[in-house]
Design a protein around this motif. Structure first.
Motif, PDB file in Angstrom:
ATOM      1  N   TYR A 176      39.789 -43.343  25.767  1.00 38.35           N
ATOM      2  CA  TYR A 176      40.584 -42.220  26.289  1.00 38.35           C
ATOM      3  C   TYR A 176      41.641 -41.701  25.301  1.00 38.35           C
ATOM      4  CZ  TYR A 176      38.700 -44.196  30.639  1.00 38.35           C
ATOM      5  OH  TYR A 176      37.890 -44.703  31.608  1.00 38.35           O
ATOM      6  N   THR A 177      41.507 -42.039  24.005  1.00 38.83           N
ATOM      7  CA  THR A 177      42.455 -41.465  23.044  1.00 38.83           C
ATOM      8  C   THR A 177      41.684 -40.490  22.159  1.00 38.83           C
ATOM      9  OG1 THR A 177      42.028 -43.261  21.479  1.00 38.83           O
ATOM     10  CG2 THR A 177      43.939 -43.509  22.916  1.00 38.83           C
ATOM     11  N   ASP A 178      42.327 -39.365  21.856  1.00 42.23           N
ATOM     12  CA  ASP A 178      41.718 -38.419  20.930  1.00 42.23           C
ATOM     13  C   ASP A 178      40.296 -38.037  21.388  1.00 42.23           C
ATOM     14  OD1 ASP A 178      41.341 -36.935  18.652  1.00 42.23           O
ATOM     15  OD2 ASP A 178      40.763 -38.655  17.400  1.00 42.23           O
ATOM     16  N   THR A 179      40.162 -37.719  22.663  1.00 41.18           N
ATOM     17  CA  THR A 179      38.827 -37.495  23.233  1.00 41.18           C
ATOM     18  C   THR A 179      38.339 -36.061  23.009  1.00 41.18           C
ATOM     19  OG1 THR A 179      39.861 -36.999  25.347  1.00 41.18           O
ATOM     20  CG2 THR A 179      39.059 -39.234  25.031  1.00 41.18           C
ATOM     21  N   ASN A 180      37.022 -35.896  23.055  1.00 38.20           N
ATOM     22  CA  ASN A 180      36.436 -34.550  22.998  1.00 38.20           C
ATOM     23  C   ASN A 180      36.246 -34.068  24.428  1.00 38.20           C
ATOM     24  OD1 ASN A 180      35.918 -34.985  20.151  1.00 38.20           O
ATOM     25  ND2 ASN A 180      34.244 -36.314  20.831  1.00 38.20           N
ATOM     26  N   MET A 181      36.774 -32.904  24.735  1.00 44.74           N
ATOM     27  CA  MET A 181      36.637 -32.382  26.086  1.00 44.74           C
ATOM     28  C   MET A 181      35.731 -31.147  26.075  1.00 44.74           C
ATOM     29  SD  MET A 181      38.526 -34.631  27.472  1.00 44.74           S
ATOM     30  CE  MET A 181      38.764 -34.134  29.181  1.00 44.74           C
ATOM     31  N   THR A 182      34.901 -31.043  27.108  1.00 47.18           N
ATOM     32  CA  THR A 182      34.040 -29.860  27.171  1.00 47.18           C
ATOM     33  C   THR A 182      34.064 -29.250  28.567  1.00 47.18           C
ATOM     34  OG1 THR A 182      31.839 -28.981  26.719  1.00 47.18           O
ATOM     35  CG2 THR A 182      31.926 -31.142  27.757  1.00 47.18           C
ATOM     36  N   SER A 183      33.842 -27.938  28.594  1.00 44.91           N
ATOM     37  CA  SER A 183      33.753 -27.267  29.891  1.00 44.91           C
ATOM     38  C   SER A 183      32.318 -26.811  30.116  1.00 44.91           C
ATOM     39  CB  SER A 183      34.685 -26.052  29.912  1.00 44.91           C
ATOM     40  OG  SER A 183      34.312 -25.158  28.884  1.00 44.91           O
ATOM     41  N   GLU A 184      31.459 -27.118  29.154  1.00 50.03           N
ATOM     42  CA  GLU A 184      30.093 -26.604  29.210  1.00 50.03           C
ATOM     43  C   GLU A 184      29.077 -27.637  29.661  1.00 50.03           C
ATOM     44  OE1 GLU A 184      28.081 -24.344  25.864  1.00 50.03           O
ATOM     45  OE2 GLU A 184      30.205 -23.739  25.701  1.00 50.03           O
ATOM     46  N   PHE A 185      28.322 -27.266  30.664  1.00 54.93           N
ATOM     47  CA  PHE A 185      27.287 -28.164  31.167  1.00 54.93           C
ATOM     48  C   PHE A 185      26.016 -28.056  30.326  1.00 54.93           C
ATOM     49  CE2 PHE A 185      23.346 -28.720  33.410  1.00 54.93           C
ATOM     50  CZ  PHE A 185      23.499 -29.952  33.990  1.00 54.93           C
ATOM     51  N   SER A 186      25.349 -29.196  30.131  1.00 53.50           N
ATOM     52  CA  SER A 186      23.963 -29.159  29.634  1.00 53.50           C
ATOM     53  C   SER A 186      23.276 -30.433  30.110  1.00 53.50           C
ATOM     54  CB  SER A 186      23.914 -29.066  28.107  1.00 53.50           C
ATOM     55  OG  SER A 186      24.078 -30.336  27.539  1.00 53.50           O
ATOM     56  N   ASN A 187      21.965 -30.407  30.116  1.00 53.69           N
ATOM     57  CA  ASN A 187      21.201 -31.587  30.544  1.00 53.69           C
ATOM     58  C   ASN A 187      21.447 -32.780  29.641  1.00 53.69           C
ATOM     59  OD1 ASN A 187      19.867 -31.103  32.902  1.00 53.69           O
ATOM     60  ND2 ASN A 187      18.012 -30.287  31.944  1.00 53.69           N
ATOM     61  N   THR A 188      21.907 -32.510  28.422  1.00 49.31           N
ATOM     62  CA  THR A 188      22.109 -33.603  27.464  1.00 49.31           C
ATOM     63  C   THR A 188      23.583 -33.941  27.282  1.00 49.31           C
ATOM     64  OG1 THR A 188      22.073 -32.002  25.678  1.00 49.31           O
ATOM     65  CG2 THR A 188      19.994 -33.134  26.155  1.00 49.31           C
ATOM     66  N   ILE A 189      24.428 -33.434  28.133  1.00 50.45           N
ATOM     67  CA  ILE A 189      25.867 -33.685  28.001  1.00 50.45           C
ATOM     68  C   ILE A 189      26.147 -35.192  27.957  1.00 50.45           C
ATOM     69  CG2 ILE A 189      26.255 -33.632  30.513  1.00 50.45           C
ATOM     70  CD1 ILE A 189      28.954 -32.282  29.964  1.00 50.45           C
ATOM     71  N   LEU A 190      27.092 -35.550  27.095  1.00 48.39           N
ATOM     72  CA  LEU A 190      27.523 -36.952  27.017  1.00 48.39           C
ATOM     73  C   LEU A 190      28.919 -37.045  27.612  1.00 48.39           C
ATOM     74  CD1 LEU A 190      27.186 -39.893  25.918  1.00 48.39           C
ATOM     75  CD2 LEU A 190      28.331 -39.087  23.834  1.00 48.39           C
ATOM     76  N   CYS A 355      20.794 -47.011  23.962  1.00 48.53           N
ATOM     77  CA  CYS A 355      21.580 -46.480  25.079  1.00 48.53           C
ATOM     78  C   CYS A 355      21.863 -45.015  24.750  1.00 48.53           C
ATOM     79  CB  CYS A 355      22.854 -47.285  25.319  1.00 48.53           C
ATOM     80  SG  CYS A 355      24.039 -47.231  23.981  1.00 48.53           S
ATOM     81  N   TYR A 356      22.387 -44.284  25.723  1.00 46.83           N
ATOM     82  CA  TYR A 356      22.507 -42.841  25.501  1.00 46.83           C
ATOM     83  C   TYR A 356      23.495 -42.513  24.375  1.00 46.83           C
ATOM     84  CZ  TYR A 356      22.225 -37.892  26.371  1.00 46.83           C
ATOM     85  OH  TYR A 356      22.010 -36.558  26.219  1.00 46.83           O
ATOM     86  N   GLU A 357      24.557 -43.301  24.250  1.00 39.25           N
ATOM     87  CA  GLU A 357      25.506 -43.073  23.156  1.00 39.25           C
ATOM     88  C   GLU A 357      24.790 -43.125  21.801  1.00 39.25           C
ATOM     89  OE1 GLU A 357      26.367 -44.669  25.836  1.00 39.25           O
ATOM     90  OE2 GLU A 357      28.258 -43.739  26.442  1.00 39.25           O
ATOM     91  N   GLU A 358      23.909 -44.097  21.636  1.00 35.06           N
ATOM     92  CA  GLU A 358      23.187 -44.225  20.365  1.00 35.06           C
ATOM     93  C   GLU A 358      22.281 -43.011  20.135  1.00 35.06           C
ATOM     94  OE1 GLU A 358      22.328 -48.841  19.552  1.00 35.06           O
ATOM     95  OE2 GLU A 358      21.712 -48.190  21.538  1.00 35.06           O
ATOM     96  N   TYR A 359      21.512 -42.668  21.168  1.00 36.26           N
ATOM     97  CA  TYR A 359      20.605 -41.526  21.031  1.00 36.26           C
ATOM     98  C   TYR A 359      21.397 -40.263  20.690  1.00 36.26           C
ATOM     99  CZ  TYR A 359      17.083 -38.022  21.863  1.00 36.26           C
ATOM    100  OH  TYR A 359      16.217 -36.982  21.687  1.00 36.26           O
TER     101      TYR A 359
END
Ligand SMILES: [Zn+2]
Length: 366
Positions: A176-190, A355-359
């Motif tokens: 939770y530090t220096d995180t990337n935030m997104t407002s955009e949905f996609s099927n591949t969102i992490l 795992c999904y993080e790796e992919y």
């Protein structure tokens, strides 16, 4: 009577010798220069190569674009000739000056070729401070990112590929530090402890999961994920397996209520370990489903769990938080939590035990 000018014999011999010397000294440079020209060197470069007494060293080797282009340059260093001959030419800013610096620092020819072919001008200067003996090992990793280079060096775990991958994932940083935030949905969102969603994030196409595949009437996923889930649930039913959606889409407020509830009951350290902060739960995406089976209280010991591990990917679902990947996902093993990513990605992840993080770090994080 006119006096004929007749050279005496000794003079004739002397003139002949001089003539031969003149012819020979002119013949060899011309011959050498033309040999160089035949070797693809520019005429003027060829003259210069000869003039600088480098003919012998150059002629037996393959044509060098660097020598051809820079032989007349003030920065051309005779002592670097052997290196120049083997280094590939790249059309880059301050090319010769830069490779001179790299040669001085003892970078190898392979290093220099790799550096020239891969790094940006900005990154290039980083290599001048001191010799980075393992630069090629980093540059050879496909998902190497220049901006993360200092973090790779600080994190290094003995394996270059894993170091690059794990730092790209964010594992060198606190949650939770220096995180990337997104407002955009996609099927591949992490979405995880390094990647969250903003308040204005909206999931398109939320639909209710059909009642024969759900524990209640309040389970929602995206239309695509819900359709895949229902197909999977019904195919499984035909084989005698009971796969039901138990918890699916959750908005930020719902996650906040969960967070507050457990914080009150068990305290901060429990939450840090078992509850995801609002904004960072994958349930916000409408692509996640916690599965329940009527046949067992503990999903992990159910036959449905085994069925899901073997078959989920055929419908586009991955086991999101396996025991073996806890250090990467940052989430304690959850046998019941599956995530829709589509068949192609799910199959790749299944077949390669990722795992999904790796992919995501390997293929999607540009
Ligand atoms: Zn879950």
């Amino acid at each position: 009577m006119k006096k004929r000018l007749v050279l005496k014999l000794p003079f004739r011999i002397l003139f002949s010798v001089i003539a031969i010397i003149v012819i020979v000294t002119a013949y060899f440079p011309i011959r050498s220069v033309f040999k160089l020209v035949n070797h693809d060197y520019n005429f003027f470069s060829s003259v210069e190569i000869y003039r600088r007494d480098l003919y012998e060293e150059v002629i037996d080797k393959e044509y060098s674009e660097i020598v051809d282009k820079y032989i007349k340059d003030d920065n051309f260093k005779k002592e670097n000739l052997d290196m120049y001959m083997d280094i590939d030419y790249y059309d880059r800013k301050n090319f010769l000056t830069n490779i001179n610096k790299l040669i001085d620092l003892k970078y190898t020819i392979d290093d220099i070729n790799l550096i020239n072919s891969k790094v940006s001008d900005e990154f290039y200067s980083k290599l001048f401070d001191e010799y980075v003996y393992d630069i090629s090992k980093y540059l050879n990793v496909d998902y190497f990112k220049e901006k993360n280079f200092d973090r790779y060096k600080a994190y290094f775990n003995g394996n270059y590929e894993k170091t690059v991958l794990y730092v790209n994932i964010g594992l060198d940083k606190d949650y939770y530090t220096d995180t990337n935030m997104t407002s955009e949905f996609s099927n591949t969102i992490l979405v995880n402890k390094y990647n969250g969603i903003t308040e204005d994030f909206v999931v398109p196409d939320l639909v209710q999961i059909a009642s024969d595949c759900s524990v209640d009437d309040e389970e929602y996923m995206t239309k695509e994920a819900a359709t895949a889930f229902e197909k999977m649930c019904r195919d499984a039913q035909k084989e005698g397996y009971d796969i039901l959606a138990n918890s699916t889409y959750r908005d930020i407020e719902a996650q906040q209520r969960t967070w507050d509830l457990y914080l009150g009951l068990y305290g901060q350290s429990y939450n840090d370990k078992y509850v995801t902060k609002p904004g960072y739960s994958e349930h916000h995406t409408g692509l996640s489903v916690d599965i329940k089976s009527k046949n067992a209280n503990i999903f992990k010991s159910s036959k449905e769990y085994k069925w899901m591990l073997e078959n989920g990917h055929k419908y586009g679902f991955i086991h999101r938080y396996p025991e073996s990947k806890v250090d990467i996902t940052g989430i304690a093993s959850e046998s019941w939590h599956f995530r829709y990513v589509g068949k192609e990605i799910a199959t790749y992840i299944y077949e390669n035990n990722l795992c999904y993080e790796e992919y995501y770090a390997m293929f999607l994080d540009k």
